[in-house]
Write a protein that holds these residues in place. Structure first.
Motif, PDB file in Angstrom:
ATOM      1  N   PRO A 157       0.516  -1.363  -0.460  1.00  0.00           N
ATOM      2  CA  PRO A 157       0.224   0.253  -0.165  1.00  0.00           C
ATOM      3  C   PRO A 157       1.407   1.117   0.225  1.00  0.00           C
ATOM      4  CG  PRO A 157      -0.522  -1.534   1.685  1.00  0.00           C
ATOM      5  CD  PRO A 157       0.468  -2.149   1.002  1.00  0.00           C
ATOM      6  N   LEU A 158       0.285   2.339  -0.573  1.00  0.00           N
ATOM      7  CA  LEU A 158       0.566   3.380  -1.066  1.00  0.00           C
ATOM      8  C   LEU A 158       0.441   4.711  -0.118  1.00  0.00           C
ATOM      9  CD1 LEU A 158       2.763   3.764  -4.625  1.00  0.00           C
ATOM     10  CD2 LEU A 158       2.872   3.163  -3.267  1.00  0.00           C
ATOM     11  N   TYR A 159       1.511   5.652   0.468  1.00  0.00           N
ATOM     12  CA  TYR A 159       0.320   6.930   1.044  1.00  0.00           C
ATOM     13  C   TYR A 159      -0.146   8.014  -0.005  1.00  0.00           C
ATOM     14  CZ  TYR A 159       1.340   5.149   5.693  1.00  0.00           C
ATOM     15  OH  TYR A 159       1.262   4.962   7.121  1.00  0.00           O
ATOM     16  N   MET A 160      -0.614   8.405   0.244  1.00  0.00           N
ATOM     17  CA  MET A 160      -0.806   9.896  -1.278  1.00  0.00           C
ATOM     18  C   MET A 160       0.269  10.367  -1.688  1.00  0.00           C
ATOM     19  SD  MET A 160      -3.745  11.330  -2.412  1.00  0.00           S
ATOM     20  CE  MET A 160      -4.920  12.366  -1.293  1.00  0.00           C
ATOM     21  N   PRO A 169     -12.560   3.435  -5.044  1.00  0.00           N
ATOM     22  CA  PRO A 169     -12.973   3.731  -3.147  1.00  0.00           C
ATOM     23  C   PRO A 169     -12.344   3.854  -1.844  1.00  0.00           C
ATOM     24  CG  PRO A 169     -11.940   1.839  -3.725  1.00  0.00           C
ATOM     25  CD  PRO A 169     -12.261   2.553  -5.144  1.00  0.00           C
ATOM     26  N   HIS A 170     -12.541   4.245  -0.819  1.00  0.00           N
ATOM     27  CA  HIS A 170     -11.731   5.232  -0.101  1.00  0.00           C
ATOM     28  C   HIS A 170     -10.501   4.654   0.581  1.00  0.00           C
ATOM     29  CE1 HIS A 170     -14.470   8.631   1.347  1.00  0.00           C
ATOM     30  NE2 HIS A 170     -15.167   7.753   0.773  1.00  0.00           N
ATOM     31  N   PRO A 171      -9.410   5.076   0.478  1.00  0.00           N
ATOM     32  CA  PRO A 171      -8.688   4.383   0.586  1.00  0.00           C
ATOM     33  C   PRO A 171      -8.711   3.924   2.824  1.00  0.00           C
ATOM     34  CG  PRO A 171      -7.940   6.946   1.038  1.00  0.00           C
ATOM     35  CD  PRO A 171      -9.483   7.071   0.540  1.00  0.00           C
ATOM     36  N   GLU A 172      -7.903   2.497   2.304  1.00  0.00           N
ATOM     37  CA  GLU A 172      -7.536   2.171   4.026  1.00  0.00           C
ATOM     38  C   GLU A 172      -6.475   2.432   4.967  1.00  0.00           C
ATOM     39  OE1 GLU A 172      -6.796  -1.946   2.203  1.00  0.00           O
ATOM     40  OE2 GLU A 172      -8.418  -1.954   0.945  1.00  0.00           O
ATOM     41  N   LYS A 173      -7.233   3.314   5.430  1.00  0.00           N
ATOM     42  CA  LYS A 173      -6.159   3.689   6.224  1.00  0.00           C
ATOM     43  C   LYS A 173      -5.469   4.912   5.972  1.00  0.00           C
ATOM     44  CE  LYS A 173      -6.354   0.028  10.104  1.00  0.00           C
ATOM     45  NZ  LYS A 173      -5.490  -0.847  10.377  1.00  0.00           N
ATOM     46  N   LYS A 174      -6.090   5.879   4.729  1.00  0.00           N
ATOM     47  CA  LYS A 174      -5.060   6.651   4.024  1.00  0.00           C
ATOM     48  C   LYS A 174      -3.942   5.896   2.952  1.00  0.00           C
ATOM     49  CE  LYS A 174      -5.614  10.264   7.414  1.00  0.00           C
ATOM     50  NZ  LYS A 174      -4.509  11.685   7.852  1.00  0.00           N
ATOM     51  N   LYS A 175      -4.091   4.467   3.063  1.00  0.00           N
ATOM     52  CA  LYS A 175      -2.851   3.618   1.804  1.00  0.00           C
ATOM     53  C   LYS A 175      -4.252   3.423   0.575  1.00  0.00           C
ATOM     54  CE  LYS A 175       0.389   2.692   5.093  1.00  0.00           C
ATOM     55  NZ  LYS A 175       0.959   0.714   5.901  1.00  0.00           N
ATOM     56  N   TYR A 176      -3.516   3.316   0.087  1.00  0.00           N
ATOM     57  CA  TYR A 176      -3.458   3.229  -1.571  1.00  0.00           C
ATOM     58  C   TYR A 176      -3.113   1.392  -2.516  1.00  0.00           C
ATOM     59  CZ  TYR A 176      -5.779   7.758  -1.249  1.00  0.00           C
ATOM     60  OH  TYR A 176      -6.430   8.817  -1.212  1.00  0.00           O
TER      61      TYR A 176
END
Length: 185
Positions: free
Chosen positions: A32-35, A73-80
């Protein structure tokens, strides 16, 4: 001399475009990546389509807007994750010719899966390769670049109008179906 420089630059861009393929599902980051990482990753992956090197096809505001509008969809815990990246890749390319509403209609009944992303990639890659191959031929034969740009723009406009018409009609059908379902409850 300027025309010669422009022709060389366009030929280089076309050659790069003919061989550049967006990342496959398997090549998308598995972690997962952050914004900010998403923006850097997609910026690098889509640099061929930026008008100028300092411009960006994607910002954090755009991503937040796509989430708010239900395009991804919404990111999972601010992760994509891969699904987000694939969806953003498709949205970034399609928003150049379609409205957000039309893109939403296009993906309304399907999640961004490996199969959906593969469909997008195949169509996108074939169109880019065909265009770049034609552009390389234009440069090689010394055809008028402005005429080539005019023809490409006219083709793009015709194809955009056709896609919009399809999505408009499909959107009407979905809207009618949605109202009928609400009335039946």
């Amino acid at each position: 001399m300027e025309l010669e420089h422009a022709t060389e630059a366009i030929a280089r861009w076309a050659e790069e475009g003919r061989t550049a393929i967006p990342p496959s599902w398997e090549d998308l980051p598995s972690i997962p990546l952050y914004m900010d990482q998403v923006i850097l990753y997609l910026g690098e992956s889509l640099k061929l389509f930026q008008r100028e090197e300092e411009s960006s096809l994607l910002t954090s505001s755009m991503i937040n807007n796509y989430v708010k509008n239900g395009l991804i969809p919404h990111p999972e815990k601010k992760k994509y994750v891969k699904e987000h990246l694939a969806g953003l890749m498709a949205v970034c390319m399609l928003k150049q010719v379609l409205s957000i509403q039309d893109i939403k209609t296009l993906f309304s009944d399907r999640e961004m899966t490996n199969e959906t992303y593969q469909l997008f990639l195949e169509a996108h890659t074939a169109a880019v390769q065909e265009t770049c191959q034609s552009l390389e031929e234009t440069c090689r034969t010394g055809q008028d670049l402005k005429q080539a740009a005019l023809l490409l723009a006219a083709e793009a406009n015709a194809k955009r109008a056709a896609a919009e018409r399809i999505l408009c009609e499909l959107g009407r059908g979905e809207s009618k179906h949605s109202k009928e379902n609400k009335g039946a409850k």
